[in-house]
Design a protein around this motif. Structure first.
Motif, PDB file in Angstrom:
ATOM      1  N   ASN B  47       0.842  -1.203   0.000  1.00 17.51           N
ATOM      2  CA  ASN B  47       0.000   0.000   0.000  1.00 17.51           C
ATOM      3  C   ASN B  47       0.871   1.244   0.000  1.00 17.51           C
ATOM      4  O   ASN B  47       1.449   1.595   1.035  1.00 17.51           O
ATOM      5  CB  ASN B  47      -0.899   0.015   1.244  1.00 17.51           C
ATOM      6  CG  ASN B  47      -1.692   1.307   1.345  1.00 17.51           C
ATOM      7  OD1 ASN B  47      -1.775   2.073   0.378  1.00 17.51           O
ATOM      8  ND2 ASN B  47      -2.264   1.561   2.508  1.00 17.51           N
ATOM      9  N   PRO B  48       0.958   1.928  -1.159  1.00 21.77           N
ATOM     10  CA  PRO B  48       1.824   3.105  -1.245  1.00 21.77           C
ATOM     11  C   PRO B  48       1.404   4.220  -0.276  1.00 21.77           C
ATOM     12  O   PRO B  48       2.198   5.110   0.022  1.00 21.77           O
ATOM     13  CB  PRO B  48       1.684   3.556  -2.705  1.00 21.77           C
ATOM     14  CG  PRO B  48       0.424   2.932  -3.198  1.00 21.77           C
ATOM     15  CD  PRO B  48       0.264   1.647  -2.427  1.00 21.77           C
ATOM     16  N   LEU B  57      -5.526 -10.167  -1.705  1.00 26.30           N
ATOM     17  CA  LEU B  57      -6.397 -11.109  -2.420  1.00 26.30           C
ATOM     18  C   LEU B  57      -5.625 -12.369  -2.789  1.00 26.30           C
ATOM     19  O   LEU B  57      -4.389 -12.367  -2.814  1.00 26.30           O
ATOM     20  CB  LEU B  57      -6.958 -10.446  -3.686  1.00 26.30           C
ATOM     21  CG  LEU B  57      -7.862  -9.234  -3.461  1.00 26.30           C
ATOM     22  CD1 LEU B  57      -8.304  -8.637  -4.801  1.00 26.30           C
ATOM     23  CD2 LEU B  57      -9.092  -9.625  -2.641  1.00 26.30           C
ATOM     24  N   ASN B  59      -5.211 -13.614  -5.589  1.00 22.40           N
ATOM     25  CA  ASN B  59      -4.420 -13.455  -6.822  1.00 22.40           C
ATOM     26  C   ASN B  59      -3.167 -12.602  -6.593  1.00 22.40           C
ATOM     27  O   ASN B  59      -2.461 -12.258  -7.541  1.00 22.40           O
ATOM     28  CB  ASN B  59      -5.292 -12.867  -7.950  1.00 22.40           C
ATOM     29  CG  ASN B  59      -5.753 -11.445  -7.641  1.00 22.40           C
ATOM     30  OD1 ASN B  59      -5.261 -10.797  -6.703  1.00 22.40           O
ATOM     31  ND2 ASN B  59      -6.700 -10.944  -8.422  1.00 22.40           N
ATOM     32  N   SER B  61      -2.958  -9.480  -5.469  1.00 23.72           N
ATOM     33  CA  SER B  61      -3.084  -8.017  -5.486  1.00 23.72           C
ATOM     34  C   SER B  61      -3.607  -7.520  -4.137  1.00 23.72           C
ATOM     35  O   SER B  61      -4.088  -8.289  -3.310  1.00 23.72           O
ATOM     36  CB  SER B  61      -3.955  -7.558  -6.659  1.00 23.72           C
ATOM     37  OG  SER B  61      -5.264  -8.013  -6.485  1.00 23.72           O
ATOM     38  N   TYR B  62      -3.465  -6.224  -3.914  1.00 25.32           N
ATOM     39  CA  TYR B  62      -3.794  -5.631  -2.623  1.00 25.32           C
ATOM     40  C   TYR B  62      -4.855  -4.540  -2.763  1.00 25.32           C
ATOM     41  O   TYR B  62      -4.827  -3.768  -3.721  1.00 25.32           O
ATOM     42  CB  TYR B  62      -2.537  -5.006  -1.997  1.00 25.32           C
ATOM     43  CG  TYR B  62      -1.480  -6.031  -1.668  1.00 25.32           C
ATOM     44  CD1 TYR B  62      -1.555  -6.794  -0.506  1.00 25.32           C
ATOM     45  CD2 TYR B  62      -0.411  -6.254  -2.532  1.00 25.32           C
ATOM     46  CE1 TYR B  62      -0.597  -7.749  -0.206  1.00 25.32           C
ATOM     47  CE2 TYR B  62       0.555  -7.210  -2.250  1.00 25.32           C
ATOM     48  CZ  TYR B  62       0.452  -7.954  -1.083  1.00 25.32           C
ATOM     49  OH  TYR B  62       1.398  -8.910  -0.801  1.00 25.32           O
ATOM     50  N   ILE B  63      -5.755  -4.500  -1.816  1.00 24.46           N
ATOM     51  CA  ILE B  63      -6.737  -3.421  -1.732  1.00 24.46           C
ATOM     52  C   ILE B  63      -6.535  -2.731  -0.387  1.00 24.46           C
ATOM     53  O   ILE B  63      -6.640  -3.365   0.672  1.00 24.46           O
ATOM     54  CB  ILE B  63      -8.186  -3.960  -1.823  1.00 24.46           C
ATOM     55  CG1 ILE B  63      -8.427  -4.694  -3.141  1.00 24.46           C
ATOM     56  CG2 ILE B  63      -9.192  -2.820  -1.650  1.00 24.46           C
ATOM     57  CD1 ILE B  63      -8.363  -3.858  -4.389  1.00 24.46           C
ATOM     58  N   SER B  64      -6.255  -1.434  -0.427  1.00 23.51           N
ATOM     59  CA  SER B  64      -6.174  -0.667   0.817  1.00 23.51           C
ATOM     60  C   SER B  64      -7.401   0.233   0.905  1.00 23.51           C
ATOM     61  O   SER B  64      -8.264   0.204   0.027  1.00 23.51           O
ATOM     62  CB  SER B  64      -4.888   0.152   0.866  1.00 23.51           C
ATOM     63  OG  SER B  64      -4.910   1.154  -0.118  1.00 23.51           O
ATOM     64  N   GLU B  65      -7.458   1.041   1.924  1.00 20.85           N
ATOM     65  CA  GLU B  65      -8.582   1.926   2.214  1.00 20.85           C
ATOM     66  C   GLU B  65      -9.753   1.129   2.806  1.00 20.85           C
ATOM     67  O   GLU B  65     -10.385   0.315   2.126  1.00 20.85           O
ATOM     68  CB  GLU B  65      -9.058   2.716   0.981  1.00 20.85           C
ATOM     69  CG  GLU B  65      -8.106   3.810   0.536  1.00 20.85           C
ATOM     70  CD  GLU B  65      -7.886   4.855   1.623  1.00 20.85           C
ATOM     71  OE1 GLU B  65      -8.862   5.238   2.286  1.00 20.85           O
ATOM     72  OE2 GLU B  65      -6.730   5.268   1.824  1.00 20.85           O
ATOM     73  N   SER B  68     -12.949   0.789   0.831  1.00 17.47           N
ATOM     74  CA  SER B  68     -12.779   0.023  -0.412  1.00 17.47           C
ATOM     75  C   SER B  68     -12.706  -1.472  -0.102  1.00 17.47           C
ATOM     76  O   SER B  68     -13.206  -2.295  -0.874  1.00 17.47           O
ATOM     77  CB  SER B  68     -11.511   0.483  -1.144  1.00 17.47           C
ATOM     78  OG  SER B  68     -11.463   1.883  -1.214  1.00 17.47           O
TER      79      SER B  68
END
Lengths: 203, 203
Positions: B47-48, B57, B59, B61-65, B68
């Motif tokens: 997370n930048p 996830l 796969n 990939s990353y989800i931040s917030e 979200s």
């Protein structure tokens, strides 16, 4: 339906640009925020937060918050030019980038403007030192954005989205405070030229 | 899937409470934010923005917030205990109240905490006067919330939603800075008792 907004503000432009991308015609009613029309009792009844833009629905209810207004139109007709994603992961990723840009760029630029210039000092306490801190934070975020745009055509991936709208409106507004991307941000410049050339950019 | 978070933070609690309401089991990995683990190169690659929580996830990939991450699980199975609305107007109204609470309460309380205490002064410039301004703004928002809860069972209307989660996590955290609702806010108290009694509140 109509939208109460102020033509010169970045949040007004975000909604106009979003609706222009979708080809939705709208009646826009101008609100004099410098004169304080947005903090009058009449306006606070529409939006207790006292902010523009505000959407008035045909049933008489009101939706405020830029992104929530956009979400209403996205959900009303999801197949018409989706700007907030088409599957769970895409929706989450676009939402994430919209928020990263909103908090780290749009909000920092706004805090810098309001606290350094004292533009709304008739109704809030500006803290100049905080405005300067926020200006520095906004400048730092350009490096994050440059890295992302070095690997993606648009901010949240392959397609134009609401994250690009938030970003172009923030960056164009940031000129007022001289918080501009630098020469080292060549991918931001490439992206900015492309987004600025879209018809919606002048909505 | 797993979520990187810090158990003691209001944003960590928001996601845990959201998933508990939906009955979703999750692996939580603790991140030492006081020690700066969240601003290490390894974490910034996830997370930048350098913030928790972050969803990994399957796969890779990353989800931040916070919001979200919640949106991802809402969209994955919209029929399972919707907390973000079920039609365009409801989705927009819940989104609006979530944002109003997030910006006017959660964010002001957070700014007050960080700028008055200097909790993260090893990595940001605290501006005490700004923290005090934000504390006053948070207190003012309780009047808006009281008015809304005098006319609605929950913050965004008849049903419990993500707006209630943001609000309870903000208000419980606000105790640290003694930014508490007052005796005049009897509807907030009624709502707070009800929300605190939900099993998800201790997630």
């Amino acid at each position: 339906m109509k939208i109460f907004e102020t033509n010169s503000t970045p949040n007004g432009r975000r909604v106009r640009m979003f609706l222009a991308e979708k080809g939705i015609d709208m009646e826009y009613v101008q609100v004099d925020i410098v004169g304080g029309e947005n903090i009058s009792p009449e306006f606070l009844a529409k939006n207790p937060g006292g902010r523009i833009p505000v959407l008035e629905l045909d049933n008489g209810s009101y939706i405020s918050e830029t992104v929530s207004i956009c979400r209403y139109f996205e959900e009303l007709d999801p197949a018409n030019t989706p700007l907030m994603g088409s599957n769970p992961e895409e929706k989450a990723r676009i939402d994430m980038w919209q928020r990263l840009v909103e908090f780290n760029l749009m909000m920092n630029v706004g805090f810098c403007f309001r606290n350094v210039t004292g533009y709304f000092k008739d109704r809030e306490t500006p803290v100049k030192e905080w405005g300067e801190v926020c200006g520095e934070q906004a400048m730092k975020f350009y490096d994050v954005l440059e890295h992302q745009l070095s690997q993606n055509e648009f901010i949240a991936g392959d397609s134009f989205s609401i994250a690009d709208i938030t970003a172009i409106c923030a960056i164009d507004f940031a000129r007022v405070m001289k918080l501009n991307p630098g020469e080292q941000h060549s991918n931001i410049q490439r992206w900015r030229d492309a987004v600025s050339a879209r018809p919606s950019a002048s909505a």
